[in-house]
Design a protein around this motif. Structure first.
Motif, short mmCIF file in Angstrom:
data_model
loop_
_atom_site.label_atom_id
_atom_site.label_comp_id
_atom_site.label_asym_id
_atom_site.label_seq_id
_atom_site.Cartn_x
_atom_site.Cartn_y
_atom_site.Cartn_z
N ALA A 19 45.81 36.17 47.88
CA ALA A 19 45.98 37.12 48.98
C ALA A 19 46.09 38.55 48.45
CB ALA A 19 47.22 36.76 49.80
N ALA A 20 46.85 38.72 47.37
CA ALA A 20 47.02 40.06 46.79
C ALA A 20 45.70 40.58 46.22
CB ALA A 20 48.09 40.01 45.70
N ILE A 21 44.96 39.71 45.57
CA ILE A 21 43.66 40.11 44.99
C ILE A 21 42.71 40.54 46.10
CG2 ILE A 21 41.60 39.20 43.83
CD1 ILE A 21 43.61 37.42 42.20
N SER A 22 42.65 39.77 47.18
CA SER A 22 41.75 40.11 48.29
C SER A 22 42.11 41.46 48.89
CB SER A 22 41.81 39.01 49.36
OG SER A 22 41.25 37.81 48.89
N ARG A 23 43.40 41.69 49.11
CA ARG A 23 43.81 42.97 49.68
C ARG A 23 43.43 44.13 48.76
NH1 ARG A 23 48.52 39.99 51.02
NH2 ARG A 23 49.58 40.82 49.18
N ALA A 24 43.65 43.96 47.47
CA ALA A 24 43.34 45.03 46.51
C ALA A 24 41.84 45.30 46.45
CB ALA A 24 43.87 44.66 45.13
N LEU A 25 41.04 44.26 46.49
CA LEU A 25 39.59 44.45 46.44
C LEU A 25 39.09 45.16 47.69
CD1 LEU A 25 38.44 41.04 44.89
CD2 LEU A 25 38.34 43.30 43.82
N ARG A 26 39.63 44.78 48.84
CA ARG A 26 39.21 45.45 50.08
C ARG A 26 39.62 46.92 50.06
NH1 ARG A 26 40.84 40.48 52.38
NH2 ARG A 26 42.87 41.35 52.99
N SER A 27 40.79 47.21 49.49
CA SER A 27 41.24 48.61 49.43
C SER A 27 40.35 49.44 48.52
CB SER A 27 42.69 48.68 48.93
OG SER A 27 42.77 48.44 47.53
N SER A 28 39.61 48.78 47.62
CA SER A 28 38.71 49.48 46.71
C SER A 28 37.27 49.50 47.21
CB SER A 28 38.75 48.83 45.32
OG SER A 28 40.06 48.89 44.77
N GLY A 29 37.05 49.00 48.43
CA GLY A 29 35.73 49.06 49.01
C GLY A 29 34.88 47.82 48.85
#
Length: 318
Positions: A19-29
């Motif tokens: 979940a944390a990885i997905s959120r971080a990737l989305r925040s980076s575009g």
């Protein structure tokens, strides 16, 4: 595509990492898609079940994986971190953010990891490997640590000080693996070192982290908040260099990719290898992101670098 969950004791830890990885990737575009592997072996895409049996579920999941540019397998422990998911992606010719089959399989097996470490000159705790149905034959000149040969998050790890405790410790470890490692207790500071392979093939280590705890750093201590981490660890230049050199040597000897956490005991004689994690905990509060933050690499940047460095053996990066 980020894959989390899994069929082992680290299921919930993996869900948090994914979940944390997905959120971080989305925040980076990045555009992300999530798959969860249930404890029952069934795969789910954004919580929608895929198939009605393990095989049909996996078949439908592969059709979803086929749409991904990169797979980020955030499944810790057996049937995930041990190279199982990396092998599936390699067969599907899909790049993976992290280590491949060989590094995952060897790194997950603590006994085999010891053999590799000793072959490249890195000390490990004296120990032996037994089967769960064997009576342990151990001389008690010192306390011993009993652990499953292949498990993570310190599940099944117990300190034994006498024969009765040893028998109970073996039974505890056998809940997670039928191959059990018994090691002499090492007295030293617990130091973690992370190693990252960048997209250009270079690899480097951020400042090491020290774990402070009263007693064994077991599963309860890892997750109940009682352990304290300090990063950068207070180290002299010689100890810091020795730890980082040993970590890079293990990373190379195992053929790791992506990011790997390598755990040591720092003794008066130098570093002693504890274990290797080719898919370590990856929430922003986990040890690895803390170490990279100390080097000025944000959590979002770290996971983006892992995606940028994704590869599939024998295939060019997409």
């Amino acid at each position: 595509m980020v894959i989390g969950g899994g069929q082992n004791a680290e299921h919930e830890v993996s869900l948090a990492s994914a979940a944390a990885i997905s959120r971080a990737l989305r925040s980076s575009g990045h555009t992300t898609s999530e798959i969860t592997i249930g404890r029952d072996g069934l795969w789910r895409h954004h919580q929608t079940p895929l198939g009605s049996s393990v095989i049909s579920s996996m078949a439908e999941a592969l059709a979803v994986v086929d749409q991904a540019d990169v797979v980020f397998p955030a499944v810790h422990g057996p049937r995930g971190e041990d190279g199982a998911l990396a092998a599936l992606c390699e067969l599907a010719q899909t790049p993976v953010a992290g280590s491949g089959l060989r590094a995952g399989a060897v790194g997950m097996d603590k006994w085999t990891t010891k053999l590799v470490a000793e072959a490249v000159g890195i000390p490990t705790a004296p120990g032996c490997l037994i089967r769960a149905d064997e009576a342990p034959d151990v001389e008690f000149d010192t306390a011993v640590v009993v652990k499953p040969a292949s498990a993570g998050s310190s599940y099944g790890v117990t300190l034994a000080r006498d024969a009765a405790e040893l028998r109970q410790a073996v039974r505890t470890a056998a809940r997670y693996d039928q191959r059990i490692l018994i090691e002499e207790l090492v007295h030293g500071r617990e130091i973690d070192v992370a190693v990252l392979r960048e997209a250009d093939g270079s690899r480097w280590a951020p400042p090491p982290l020290e774990i402070h705890t009263n007693g064994l750093f077991d599963t309860a201590t890892k997750y109940d908040g009682s352990a304290r981490f300090s990063v950068p660890a207070e180290l002299g230049s010689r100890d810091r260099a020795a730890l980082i050199d040993a970590a890079l040597s293990m990373f190379d000897a195992l053929g790791c990719s992506g990011v790997t956490r390598i755990d040591f005991f720092l003794t008066g004689a130098g570093p002693v290898l504890n274990e290797v994690n080719t898919m370590p905990g990856m929430t922003a509060e986990s040890q690895v992101p803390r170490m990279f933050a100390a080097a000025g690499v944000t959590y979002a940047d770290l996971v983006s670098r892992l995606v940028a460095g994704a590869s599939c053996p024998g295939l060019p990066a997409r």
